[in-house]
Design a protein around this motif. Structure first.
Motif, mmCIF file in Angstrom:
data_model
loop_
_atom_site.group_PDB
_atom_site.id
_atom_site.type_symbol
_atom_site.label_atom_id
_atom_site.label_comp_id
_atom_site.label_asym_id
_atom_site.label_seq_id
_atom_site.Cartn_x
_atom_site.Cartn_y
_atom_site.Cartn_z
ATOM 1 N N VAL A 1 0.844 -1.194 0.000
ATOM 2 C CA VAL A 1 0.000 0.000 0.000
ATOM 3 C C VAL A 1 0.879 1.244 0.000
ATOM 4 O O VAL A 1 1.905 1.291 0.668
ATOM 5 N N HIS A 2 0.469 2.215 -0.800
ATOM 6 C CA HIS A 2 1.144 3.514 -0.893
ATOM 7 C C HIS A 2 0.148 4.563 -0.396
ATOM 8 O O HIS A 2 -0.878 4.791 -1.038
ATOM 9 N N HIS A 3 0.425 5.162 0.742
ATOM 10 C CA HIS A 3 -0.438 6.221 1.289
ATOM 11 C C HIS A 3 0.057 7.556 0.752
ATOM 12 O O HIS A 3 1.244 7.861 0.865
ATOM 13 N N LYS A 4 -0.854 8.344 0.187
ATOM 14 C CA LYS A 4 -0.494 9.662 -0.352
ATOM 15 C C LYS A 4 -1.193 10.743 0.443
ATOM 16 O O LYS A 4 -2.396 10.670 0.681
ATOM 17 N N GLY A 5 -0.432 11.743 0.854
ATOM 18 C CA GLY A 5 -1.003 12.871 1.582
ATOM 19 C C GLY A 5 -0.097 13.306 2.708
ATOM 20 O O GLY A 5 0.976 12.748 2.933
ATOM 21 N N ASP A 6 -0.523 14.320 3.414
ATOM 22 C CA ASP A 6 0.222 14.830 4.566
ATOM 23 C C ASP A 6 -0.182 14.029 5.789
ATOM 24 O O ASP A 6 -0.963 14.481 6.624
ATOM 25 N N TYR A 7 0.346 12.836 5.857
ATOM 26 C CA TYR A 7 -0.088 11.890 6.864
ATOM 27 C C TYR A 7 1.093 11.008 7.242
ATOM 28 O O TYR A 7 1.829 10.535 6.379
ATOM 29 N N VAL A 8 1.269 10.824 8.505
ATOM 30 C CA VAL A 8 2.295 9.906 8.986
ATOM 31 C C VAL A 8 1.575 8.729 9.626
ATOM 32 O O VAL A 8 0.866 8.886 10.621
ATOM 33 N N ILE A 9 1.731 7.567 9.023
ATOM 34 C CA ILE A 9 1.038 6.388 9.539
ATOM 35 C C ILE A 9 1.805 5.836 10.738
ATOM 36 O O ILE A 9 3.032 5.775 10.735
ATOM 37 N N LYS A 10 1.069 5.472 11.753
ATOM 38 C CA LYS A 10 1.664 4.954 12.980
ATOM 39 C C LYS A 10 2.023 3.480 12.802
ATOM 40 O O LYS A 10 1.316 2.740 12.123
ATOM 41 N N GLU A 11 3.111 3.075 13.437
ATOM 42 C CA GLU A 11 3.526 1.668 13.387
ATOM 43 C C GLU A 11 2.413 0.758 13.916
ATOM 44 O O GLU A 11 2.218 -0.342 13.412
ATOM 45 N N GLU A 12 1.694 1.220 14.909
ATOM 46 C CA GLU A 12 0.582 0.447 15.474
ATOM 47 C C GLU A 12 -0.502 0.200 14.423
ATOM 48 O O GLU A 12 -1.055 -0.902 14.322
ATOM 49 N N ASP A 13 -0.802 1.213 13.602
ATOM 50 C CA ASP A 13 -1.804 1.066 12.551
ATOM 51 C C ASP A 13 -1.328 0.105 11.460
ATOM 52 O O ASP A 13 -2.120 -0.663 10.907
ATOM 53 N N ILE A 14 -0.038 0.126 11.158
ATOM 54 C CA ILE A 14 0.532 -0.812 10.185
ATOM 55 C C ILE A 14 0.394 -2.232 10.707
ATOM 56 O O ILE A 14 -0.021 -3.143 9.982
ATOM 57 N N ALA A 15 0.722 -2.427 11.978
ATOM 58 C CA ALA A 15 0.624 -3.761 12.586
ATOM 59 C C ALA A 15 -0.808 -4.276 12.569
ATOM 60 O O ALA A 15 -1.055 -5.450 12.252
ATOM 61 N N ILE A 16 -1.769 -3.415 12.867
ATOM 62 C CA ILE A 16 -3.186 -3.811 12.831
ATOM 63 C C ILE A 16 -3.598 -4.162 11.408
ATOM 64 O O ILE A 16 -4.290 -5.154 11.175
#
Length: 159
Positions: free
Chosen positions: A120-135
Motif C-alpha cells: 500500500v502507498h499512502h499519499k497525503g500529509d499523513y504519517v502512519i503509525k507503526e501500530e496502525d501498520i501492525a493492525i
C-alpha cells in the motif's frame, strides 16, 4: 505531500493463484461478506462492471468497526499475471490528511500454489503509525487465511 509505502501481506499459499485472484479481484463483493463478515459487511458496485478498470466498489464495514466505508477504484487488473492495482478514493478510512491509498496485489505462482503480496502507498500529509501498520497486517492475514480456508474447503469454487 508525501508518500509512504508499506507491505501489508507477504506470505505463501497452497491455493492456486487463479483461484485466489478470482476470489479477491472478481468475486470479492460476494465472498468477503460471506467469509469475513467481521471485516466486510457488504460491497456495492457503484460504477462500471466488476473487475474492469475504472469500476468503483464501495466496501461497507460492519457495526463496531472503526470505519464506515471505503470507495475503491480499479486502476489496473491483469488476470494473466494475477495482478491488480486499486485506489481508495473516498471514505473515512482515509482520515483527514490522506489523499488516497493505492494498493498493489499480486498472486505469484510457485511450485506449491502461490505467493501473495499486498503493498500500500499512502499519499497525503499523513504519517502512519507503526501500530496502525501492525493492525493492518494482522487484519490482512486474518482475511486472507479465511478466504484461503474457504477455497480449500470448496475445491470446485473458481476451478
Amino acid at each position: 505531500m508525501g508518500v509512504s509505502t508499506h507491505t501489508l501481506a507477504d506470505y505463501p499459499s497452497s491455493v492456486a493463484p487463479a483461484r485466489l485472484f478470482h476470489a479477491f479481484c472478481y468475486d470479492g463483493h460476494n465472498i468477503l461478506p460471506k467469509v469475513v463478515p467481521e471485516f466486510v459487511k457488504s460491497v456495492d458496485v457503484i460504477q462500471g462492471e466488476i473487475g474492469s478498470v475504472g469500476s468503483i466498489r464501495q466496501v461497507n464495514f460492519p457495526e463496531g468497526s472503526p470505519f464506515k466505508y471505503a470507495k475503491n477504484r480499479i486502476d489496473e487488473i491483469d488476470a494473466s499475471k494475477f495482478y491488480s492495482k486499486y485506489t481508495t478514493i473516498e471514505g473515512d478510512v482515509l482520515g483527514e490528511n490522506k489523499e488516497c491509498a493505492v494498493y498493489e496485489v499480486k498472486f505469484e505462482p510457485t511450485g506449491y500454489g502461490c505467493h501473495y503480496t499486498m503493498v500500500v502507498h499512502h499519499k497525503g500529509d499523513y504519517v502512519i503509525k507503526e501500530e496502525d501498520i501492525a493492525i493492518g497486517k494482522q487484519n490482512s492475514k486474518k482475511m486472507f487465511n479465511a478466504v484461503e480456508q474457504y477455497l480449500t474447503a470448496n475445491p470446485e469454487l473458481y476451478a
